[in-house]
Design a protein around this motif. Structure first.
Motif, PDB file in Angstrom:
ATOM      1  N   SER A  16       0.835  -1.203   0.000  1.00  0.00           N
ATOM      2  CA  SER A  16       0.000   0.000   0.000  1.00  0.00           C
ATOM      3  C   SER A  16       0.869   1.252   0.000  1.00  0.00           C
ATOM      4  O   SER A  16       2.003   1.244   0.485  1.00  0.00           O
ATOM      5  CB  SER A  16      -0.928  -0.001   1.225  1.00  0.00           C
ATOM      6  OG  SER A  16      -0.161  -0.069   2.413  1.00  0.00           O
ATOM      7  N   GLU A  21       0.329  -1.466   5.501  1.00  0.00           N
ATOM      8  CA  GLU A  21      -0.164  -2.834   5.690  1.00  0.00           C
ATOM      9  C   GLU A  21      -1.638  -2.991   5.339  1.00  0.00           C
ATOM     10  O   GLU A  21      -2.393  -3.647   6.062  1.00  0.00           O
ATOM     11  CB  GLU A  21       0.100  -3.292   7.130  1.00  0.00           C
ATOM     12  CG  GLU A  21       1.584  -3.360   7.465  1.00  0.00           C
ATOM     13  CD  GLU A  21       1.810  -3.934   8.858  1.00  0.00           C
ATOM     14  OE1 GLU A  21       0.821  -4.235   9.538  1.00  0.00           O
ATOM     15  OE2 GLU A  21       2.969  -4.073   9.230  1.00  0.00           O
ATOM     16  N   LEU A  22      -2.053  -2.397   4.256  1.00  0.00           N
ATOM     17  CA  LEU A  22      -3.409  -2.684   3.771  1.00  0.00           C
ATOM     18  C   LEU A  22      -3.426  -4.078   3.143  1.00  0.00           C
ATOM     19  O   LEU A  22      -2.482  -4.514   2.500  1.00  0.00           O
ATOM     20  CB  LEU A  22      -3.843  -1.640   2.746  1.00  0.00           C
ATOM     21  CG  LEU A  22      -4.026  -0.206   3.251  1.00  0.00           C
ATOM     22  CD1 LEU A  22      -4.474   0.697   2.120  1.00  0.00           C
ATOM     23  CD2 LEU A  22      -5.020  -0.160   4.404  1.00  0.00           C
ATOM     24  N   ARG A  23      -4.553  -4.738   3.297  1.00  0.00           N
ATOM     25  CA  ARG A  23      -4.696  -6.102   2.800  1.00  0.00           C
ATOM     26  C   ARG A  23      -5.459  -6.105   1.474  1.00  0.00           C
ATOM     27  O   ARG A  23      -6.213  -5.185   1.172  1.00  0.00           O
ATOM     28  CB  ARG A  23      -5.447  -6.964   3.818  1.00  0.00           C
ATOM     29  CG  ARG A  23      -4.755  -7.032   5.176  1.00  0.00           C
ATOM     30  CD  ARG A  23      -5.687  -7.631   6.218  1.00  0.00           C
ATOM     31  NE  ARG A  23      -6.107  -8.974   5.855  1.00  0.00           N
ATOM     32  CZ  ARG A  23      -5.446 -10.082   6.201  1.00  0.00           C
ATOM     33  NH1 ARG A  23      -4.327  -9.973   6.913  1.00  0.00           N
ATOM     34  NH2 ARG A  23      -5.887 -11.259   5.848  1.00  0.00           N
ATOM     35  N   LEU A  25      -8.371  -6.843  -0.701  1.00  0.00           N
ATOM     36  CA  LEU A  25      -9.801  -7.123  -0.520  1.00  0.00           C
ATOM     37  C   LEU A  25     -10.408  -7.790  -1.751  1.00  0.00           C
ATOM     38  O   LEU A  25     -11.234  -8.692  -1.626  1.00  0.00           O
ATOM     39  CB  LEU A  25     -10.549  -5.824  -0.219  1.00  0.00           C
ATOM     40  CG  LEU A  25     -10.122  -5.063   1.032  1.00  0.00           C
ATOM     41  CD1 LEU A  25     -10.949  -3.785   1.185  1.00  0.00           C
ATOM     42  CD2 LEU A  25     -10.271  -5.941   2.276  1.00  0.00           C
ATOM     43  N   LYS A  42      -8.432  -2.193   4.937  1.00  0.00           N
ATOM     44  CA  LYS A  42      -8.262  -2.786   6.258  1.00  0.00           C
ATOM     45  C   LYS A  42      -9.395  -2.266   7.127  1.00  0.00           C
ATOM     46  O   LYS A  42      -9.722  -1.074   7.067  1.00  0.00           O
ATOM     47  CB  LYS A  42      -6.902  -2.406   6.854  1.00  0.00           C
ATOM     48  CG  LYS A  42      -6.426  -3.283   7.980  1.00  0.00           C
ATOM     49  CD  LYS A  42      -4.987  -2.915   8.341  1.00  0.00           C
ATOM     50  CE  LYS A  42      -4.458  -3.842   9.422  1.00  0.00           C
ATOM     51  NZ  LYS A  42      -3.073  -3.488   9.781  1.00  0.00           N
ATOM     52  N   ASN A  43     -10.012  -3.158   7.882  1.00  0.00           N
ATOM     53  CA  ASN A  43     -11.200  -2.764   8.615  1.00  0.00           C
ATOM     54  C   ASN A  43     -10.958  -1.558   9.519  1.00  0.00           C
ATOM     55  O   ASN A  43     -11.716  -0.579   9.519  1.00  0.00           O
ATOM     56  CB  ASN A  43     -11.715  -3.937   9.453  1.00  0.00           C
ATOM     57  CG  ASN A  43     -12.287  -5.042   8.576  1.00  0.00           C
ATOM     58  OD1 ASN A  43     -12.636  -4.776   7.435  1.00  0.00           O
ATOM     59  ND2 ASN A  43     -12.351  -6.252   9.098  1.00  0.00           N
ATOM     60  N   GLU A  44      -9.906  -1.592  10.337  1.00  0.00           N
ATOM     61  CA  GLU A  44      -9.691  -0.522  11.297  1.00  0.00           C
ATOM     62  C   GLU A  44      -9.162   0.752  10.655  1.00  0.00           C
ATOM     63  O   GLU A  44      -9.181   1.827  11.251  1.00  0.00           O
ATOM     64  CB  GLU A  44      -8.723  -0.975  12.403  1.00  0.00           C
ATOM     65  CG  GLU A  44      -7.340  -1.413  11.915  1.00  0.00           C
ATOM     66  CD  GLU A  44      -7.285  -2.890  11.551  1.00  0.00           C
ATOM     67  OE1 GLU A  44      -6.174  -3.433  11.452  1.00  0.00           O
ATOM     68  OE2 GLU A  44      -8.375  -3.494  11.370  1.00  0.00           O
ATOM     69  N   SER A  45      -8.679   0.665   9.397  1.00  0.00           N
ATOM     70  CA  SER A  45      -8.103   1.855   8.777  1.00  0.00           C
ATOM     71  C   SER A  45      -9.152   2.753   8.156  1.00  0.00           C
ATOM     72  O   SER A  45      -8.998   3.982   8.110  1.00  0.00           O
ATOM     73  CB  SER A  45      -7.095   1.435   7.698  1.00  0.00           C
ATOM     74  OG  SER A  45      -7.774   0.810   6.617  1.00  0.00           O
ATOM     75  N   LYS A  72     -17.845  -2.996   4.809  1.00  0.00           N
ATOM     76  CA  LYS A  72     -17.183  -4.132   4.161  1.00  0.00           C
ATOM     77  C   LYS A  72     -17.410  -4.049   2.657  1.00  0.00           C
ATOM     78  O   LYS A  72     -18.520  -3.783   2.207  1.00  0.00           O
ATOM     79  CB  LYS A  72     -17.745  -5.448   4.712  1.00  0.00           C
ATOM     80  CG  LYS A  72     -17.161  -6.696   4.074  1.00  0.00           C
ATOM     81  CD  LYS A  72     -17.817  -7.951   4.639  1.00  0.00           C
ATOM     82  CE  LYS A  72     -17.284  -9.204   3.959  1.00  0.00           C
ATOM     83  NZ  LYS A  72     -17.954 -10.429   4.456  1.00  0.00           N
ATOM     84  N   SER A 388      -3.367 -12.172   1.341  1.00  0.00           N
ATOM     85  CA  SER A 388      -3.588 -10.845   1.917  1.00  0.00           C
ATOM     86  C   SER A 388      -2.594  -9.809   1.392  1.00  0.00           C
ATOM     87  O   SER A 388      -2.905  -8.618   1.357  1.00  0.00           O
ATOM     88  CB  SER A 388      -3.496 -10.921   3.446  1.00  0.00           C
ATOM     89  OG  SER A 388      -2.227 -11.440   3.826  1.00  0.00           O
ATOM     90  N   HIS A 389      -1.391 -10.216   0.983  1.00  0.00           N
ATOM     91  CA  HIS A 389      -0.379  -9.248   0.572  1.00  0.00           C
ATOM     92  C   HIS A 389       0.262  -9.575  -0.780  1.00  0.00           C
ATOM     93  O   HIS A 389       1.277  -8.952  -1.135  1.00  0.00           O
ATOM     94  CB  HIS A 389       0.720  -9.145   1.632  1.00  0.00           C
ATOM     95  CG  HIS A 389       0.214  -8.621   2.943  1.00  0.00           C
ATOM     96  ND1 HIS A 389      -0.145  -7.306   3.137  1.00  0.00           N
ATOM     97  CD2 HIS A 389       0.001  -9.260   4.122  1.00  0.00           C
ATOM     98  CE1 HIS A 389      -0.561  -7.146   4.381  1.00  0.00           C
ATOM     99  NE2 HIS A 389      -0.472  -8.310   5.014  1.00  0.00           N
TER     100      HIS A 389
END
Length: 1302
Positions: A16, A21-23, A25, A42-45, A72, A388-389
């Protein structure tokens, strides 16, 4: 029989740019720009970031924007044509991000919410054409939006939908007549018998062929998810969801049309789970079901299929452990591959012959959990797997795993992967249909790749963690595991083994990929098969896509990602030698040894490869486009094409291209649509193909069969060549035609090789005059000048009958004493098969036999070969009555017909017998010769009989030759001959004959009848008895000559014999012989007759010719105008010209289009005289009477008919002929007019004649311009043919008089 092999794995690490550390989706392929677009988050981002990975390695950040951290991403789509990204989120927002395609930058990207659904969205899915978005809200409302987000339809998912019977009813039949299962009637009878036995409760009995009732209970592993899947044509989509039915939860698959109309609901299935995928090119919807298997007492996970109407349509077991979960399903774009997404792997399945094979299991290189996977929308063998990455792009290819095709080892060994099972079939030993195999063995894990040794007895199997070596004692024995090699022996932790190959019998090569993008090949020695050991490692400078042995299995070859093929010598594993670099990367290739006599370079191998778009290359030369599969033998390259053809290329030549291979020679053969090569077995001259549905077909191509036959002929193995020809229905003439000189030099060897009377008879009876080696079996192997000594040089074909030469050559061998007794039947066959059949010698041979049984068998055999009636006549001509009787007994003749005749012959003297036989056989000349030999002492009235026979059979010429030296008999024959000629109106020949016999009266009469006035008057003036009748004779001759329009001859008779000068002059004038008429007047010193008789004749001739020329000129003008009118109408409206137009009014609700069964004539059928049905079937409904009527119509050329144009053209041709016949008379008339000072009339005649001819010259090409379509006809068999083109006549110039050219 095809396996899936991994060609390449490319890994993309996603990092990213705007938030750490974005995953991953979601990710999608962009087929327009051939790029990959990835959505990160990322959920928390609360950040969504979109990257686009270009083909050149560039990474573009297309968008970056904030979302609710609790939201989501449900679906993500990239519209490359409009530079737009579309996001659908669970909380209800539909967001678009439009970027600048020229300078993509996340800061300049326009992000906007185009719509929002307050209750939230449960699932969404775009149609494959990206034109329709299907959404299902959390309130169970189905919403369809266009690409511009305009509403199309909205439907509520009503739980009561599942109660409706949406399955199709045909609307006929009764309940009691419907099929209830194969055992339904037996079950009813059993219930009745149990009731009579006192058992009341029989409801527990049921038909075992019917499934048990299912209520649709949920699976304990159900993910409670809702999914949408579209059909490939975007006309329908399906939704799987859980609904409450009668207080029970049930998973239902609903099918909707593109406009939102409910089409069907699925039948209740216990344990149905939430996976859903509609087959793009079919009617099946795939899902998963978990059920309890009563046979093994375990829970199993099945993949089930539904039709569009909601009914279940088959299933197959997933072979997964009971607690395994299938996360998602996906089809390749061509519907050939079905993929299962598991937690850490992807399984790829294919189907043939209603059996599902697990062909490949893919793992991520990093062994991470799979987050996303999907197939490319246009490339069916490319898929993307995302963790994820990182992303991995996997390229696959279908290929067949076969054993060697070289001599001594070509058993057609084929290996098929089915999960953990290796299925082995040597097709030359057991051609078993898939999914059955001759032998198989199992390994611990799903097979990734496999290979077989040169000996076809050792097998290497590659899995994710192991390599297994199996060996069979022989080809028919079951293989046994001999050794197991752990992955750690040849791979490090971060490496993956991808392919395997066996070189020779003692070496195994394993292709290993590392994370740095390079490959290496690890070579094991399995000379001691129980303990393999590494003997070398080949480091490659580029990534390897394919690994396989050379065609002789002695050298290892591999292809790198740039299309270069290398060789690895087993003696020096560290050294690699490039063979060729293909113009394109090839997903399959074959390497063969070059013929050093044809190739001057040092490279000993030649490589053939097939690219992903179907181009077949030989080294860097394009051999053929649209190729679907290839195989190679020691001498042939074999490939199939998209035109459903099997083609062959000779490897002994420099590369032949598709243009060099003709469709009508031995190198091309039509095959079933879509068939692909499985194996080529040169020793059996066979090719094994697999049809699209999966069944195998073994064929024997002519080129391979004929190659074997030619080799056997050159090696003098005539028995093997004969057996091959007989088995494959090859014309046996090739045994001679391929090398005639060799055949005749070894005739005795040929007879001894066949060593069978039946085989020799078959060969002789199948002969014909055609040289099959130059026609239907023409050899296509054309070697270069370097190997001219290897070519087969055919000598010039000898003059005469080929069949006769062969038969005579065989007879020279068989008539020897050591062969004649055994081969007497073949000797008769050789006589009978000559052209024409030599039945006389055959019957003479039979007549020389002494044993009655031998004679009878010989006659039976001869009658089988030839027409018995013909043999009967030949036997009669030999005057052998007993043999003739035996032949007659073999025929279908009535004994009442031949017995009295043969009995009468038996008692006759020899000459009378010969006469009767030849007369019966209509050999009248031979009969007359026999009759003439009978003396008057034997029969007194023989002379009268001979004369009567000559007259009755018209044997005058033969009799005259027979009695050439007998004047008395010759005169009698001549008298009868003259009478015969007079009776047949051959008056000239009759008169000459009578005059030769001295019969002047008869000769005079026949000369008069023949209009031969000079010969008649010569006899009349010299024959005393005819002189008193001279005047009558002259008058008869004049009348006959006038009827023939021979006025000049009549004038000569009037002048010389009747002294009628005036009538003579008039007759000369009728024949336009004015010069002779004037000369006659001068000779007789009567010039007054010129003005009184000749001048009026000249004026009369002027009037006739002038009127003729005027008529001709008018005819030419009128017919030329009519032709132009007809051709203009035909050009404007062919249907109106050739057929009838529908002028009457037609109701609006009645179709006037022609149907297949219509009998109305079209412009084609009206012109050819056939209806559509008869033209198609070739049937003719015309009787002879109708055909004659049609010819009369054509001759009349009635106005308005289709025959008028042809009639007009032919009419002009007749006019030209008439002018040519009149030209000489017109010239004589003009000369007479000038001499008699009638210059003006002469000028008019010459002028009119020249004008008519000039008019014809100017328009003759236009008149005779008949189009090819107008010459098209259809014969009585329905075949189209063309009538001959009418030749354009040549028009000569008129010989003008110079004195009149003013």
């Amino acid at each position: 029989m095809r396996n899936l092999v991994v060609l390449n794995k490319g890994e993309i690490v996603v990092e990213s740019r705007t938030y750490p550390e974005l995953r991953v989706l979601d990710s999608v392929f962009d087929s327009i720009s051939d790029t990959i677009t990835v959505a990160l988050g990322k959920n928390e981002s609360g950040i969504i970031e979109v990257h686009q990975f270009m083909k050149d390695g560039q990474v573009l950040v297309l968008a970056s924007f904030s979302i609710d951290p609790n939201d989501k991403l449900l679906s993500f789509e990239h519209f490359g044509d409009s530079s737009q990204l579309v996001f659908v989120f669970e909380l209800g927002d539909i967001v678009t991000a439009t970027y600048d395609i020229t300078r993509p930058d996340s800061d300049t990207t326009l992000v906007e919410i185009v719509g929002s659904i307050d209750c939230g969205i449960a699932t969404s899915c775009w149609s494959p054409d990206q034109e329709t978005l299907a959404l299902l809200t959390k309130e169970q409302n189905l919403i369809l939006l266009s690409r511009l987000f305009e509403p199309i339809a909205e439907r509520f998912l009503d739980p009561n939908d599942v109660k409706q019977n949406t399955q199709v009813s045909v609307g006929w039949g009764k309940k009691e007549t419907q099929f209830k299962g194969k055992g339904a009637r037996a079950l009813e009878r059993e219930k009745e018998s149990l009731k009579h036995a006192g058992l009341e409760n029989t409801d527990e009995l049921r038909d075992p062929t019917l499934g048990t009732y299912q209520s649709g209970g949920l699976s304990p592993f159900d993910s409670q998810s809702i999914k949408i899947s579209w059909r490939g044509d975007c006309e329908y989509f399906s939704i799987t969801s859980i609904v409450e039915v009668e207080n029970n939860n049930r998973r239902v698959i609903r099918v909707y049309s593109r406009n939102g109309q409910l089409d069907s609901c699925s039948e209740p299935i216990d344990g149905l789970e939430g996976n859903l995928s509609w087959k793009p090119q079919g009617s099946l919807i795939a899902s998963t079901q978990r059920r309890h298997d009563e046979d093994i007492l375990e829970t199993v996970l099945d993949l089930v299929f539904f039709e569009r109407n909601g009914l279940r349509h088959g299933e197959f077991g997933s072979r997964l452990p009971p607690n395994s979960k299938i996360i998602d399903l996906a089809w390749s774009c061509n519907s050939e591959i079905l993929a299962f997404q598991l937690e850490n792997s992807i399984q790829l399945w294919t189907s043939k012959n209603y059996h599902w094979y697990l062909k490949q299991e893919l793992f991520l290189s990093s062994s991470a959990t799979i987050e996303v996977f999907q197939f490319h929308p246009e490339k069916p063998l490319r898929l993307m797997i995302a963790s994820s990455h990182s992303l991995e792009i996997v390229d696959l290819a279908f290929n067949t795993k076969n054993g060697p095709n070289i001599s001594g080892f070509d058993v057609g060994m084929s290996l098929v992967v089915d999960g953990t099972t290796c299925m082995i079939t040597p097709l030359s030993i057991a051609n078993v249909p898939p999914p059955v195999a001759f032998r198989d063995f199992d390994v611990l894990e799903p097979i990734l790749d496999l290979a077989v040794s040169k000996s076809n007895t050792r097998f290497a199997t590659l899995t994710a963690n192991y390599t297994f070596i199996h060996e069979a004692a022989d080809l028919r024995a079951a293989p046994k595991e001999m050794s197991l090699i752990n992955k750690t022996t040849y791979c490090s932790f971060d490496e993956q083994a991808r392919q395997i190959a066996v070189i020779g019998t003692d070496h195994v090569a394993i292709l290993v990929d590392s994370l740095d993008g390079l490959s290496r090949i690890v070579i094991f020695s399995i000379e001691d098969i129980s303990s393999p050991e590494i003997v070398g490692i080949t480091e490659t400078m580029n990534k390897v896509v394919l690994l396989k042995p050379r065609s002789d299995f002695s050298v290892l070859t591999y292809e790198t990602i740039d299309g270069t093929v290398y060789e690895v010598e087993m003696s020096n594993l560290a050294e690699t030698k490039p063979i060729v670099t293909f113009p394109q990367l090839c997903f399959d290739y074959e390497v063969s040894i070059r013929n050093p006599e044809l190739w001057a370079d040092e490279v000993s191998s030649v490589c053939f490869g097939i690219s992903s778009n179907g181009k077949l290359y030989g080294n860097d030369v394009l051999i053929s486009p649209a190729v679907t599969s290839i195989k190679i033998t020691e001498s042939l390259l074999v490939f199939t094409t998209a035109q459903h053809q099997l083609k062959f290329v000779h490897l002994m030549n420099k590369f032949e291209t598709a243009n060099d291979i003709e469709d009508d020679d031995e190198r091309t053969r039509m095959i079933e649509r879509g068939s692909l090569l499985v194996s080529v077995i040169p020793s059996r001259a066979s090719v094994v193909l697999q049809a699209p549905r999966g069944n195998l077909e073994t064929i024997y191509p002519r080129i391979m069969v004929l190659t074997g036959v030619r080799k056997d002929i050159k090696a003098l193995r005539y028995k093997e060549a004969f057996s091959t020809c007989r088995t494959h229905r090859i014309d046996l003439d090739i045994l001679h035609d391929y090398d005639p000189q060799l055949f005749f030099d070894n005739l005795e060897l040929f007879v001894n090789e066949l060593s069978s009377v039946e085989y020799l008879d078959l060969f002789l009876s199948c002969l014909h005059e055609e040289d099959v080696s130059e026609t239907k079996y023409k050899e296509t192997l054309n070697l270069t000048s370097k190997v001219e000594n290897l070519t087969l040089e055919h000598s010039q074909p000898p003059v005469g009958s080929k069949v006769n030469r062969i038969c005579e050559g065989i007879l020279t061998v068989l008539l020897r004493p050591e062969y004649s007794k055994k081969y007497w039947q073949s000797i008769l066959t050789a006589y009978a098969c000559q052209n024409p059949p030599n039945l006389e010698d055959a019957l003479r041979l039979i007549g020389s036999f002494t044993e009655e049984s031998e004679i009878e068998k010989s006659v039976q055999h001869l009658c089988f070969l030839q027409d018995v009636n013909k043999i009967y006549n030949i036997a009669l001509s030999l005057y052998d009555i007993p043999l003739t009787l035996m032949v007659a007994q073999q025929s279908q003749k009535d004994p009442k017909e031949y017995l009295p005749f043969l009995q009468n012959l038996h008692v006759q003297p020899q000459l009378r017998k010969e006469f009767l036989i030849n007369d019966h056989l209509k050999n009248y000349e031979k009969a007359l010769r026999s009759l003439s030999k009978i003396s008057a002492e034997e029969q007194q009235d023989i002379e009268e009989e001979i004369i009567d026979y000559i007259v009755s059979k018209k044997l005058f010429q033969y009799a005259l030759n027979l009695y050439h030296y007998d004047n008395e008999k010759s005169r009698k024959v001549l008298e009868k001959y003259a009478d015969y000629l007079h009776g047949t109106q051959e008056f000239v020949d009759a008169a000459i004959t009578y005059e030769m016999l001295g019969d002047k009266d008869s000769a005079l009469e026949d000369y008069i009848l023949a209009k031969r006035w000079q010969e008649a008057l010569s006899i009349a003036t010299t024959h005393v008895e005819a002189q008193p009748q001279l005047k009558d004779i002259c008058e008869r001759l004049i009348a006959g000559l006038n009827d023939m329009h021979d006025y000049s001859s009549s004038a000569e008779i009037e002048l010389k014999y009747l002294n009628n000068v005036e009538e003579s002059l008039r007759l000369f004038g009728k024949d336009y012989q004015f010069d002779r008429a004037i000369l006659t007047c001068v000779d007789l010193k009567r010039p007054e007759l010129i003005e009184s008789i000749i001048d009026p004749s000249i004026r009369e001739g002027f009037g006739i010719v002038a009127e003729l020329l005027a008529d001709c000129k008018g005819q030419v003008n009128s017919q030329l105008n009519r032709l132009r009118e007809l051709r203009a109408k035909k050009q404007e409206d062919p249907y109106a010209f050739y057929g009838d137009t529908m002028e009457q009014d037609t109701p609006d609700n009645v179709s006037i289009a022609a149907s297949e069964t219509s009998t109305k004539e079209s412009f084609f059928t009206r012109y050819t005289g056939k209806t559509a049905g008869t033209a198609k079937t070739g049937a003719s409904r015309k009787t002879a009477k109708n055909r004659r009527r049609e010819e009369r119509k054509k001759a009349r050329g009635k106005k308005g008919t289709i025959y008028e144009e042809e009639y007009l053209v032919k009419s002009v041709g007749r006019l030209i002929e008439r002018l040519e016949n009149t030209e000489a008379e017109a010239v004589r008339l003009i000369e007479a007019l000038i001499r008699r000072n009638m210059r003006e009339q002469a000028y008019q005649i010459q002028k009119q004649f020249v004008e008519v001819l000039n008019l014809l010259k100017a328009n003759i090409q236009e008149i005779y311009d008949i189009k090819e379509k107008d010459r098209e006809r259809v014969d009585d068999n329905g075949m189209v043919y063309y009538v001959p083109e009418i030749p354009v006549p040549t028009i000569r110039d008129f010989p003008e008089k110079l004195v009149l050219k003013f």
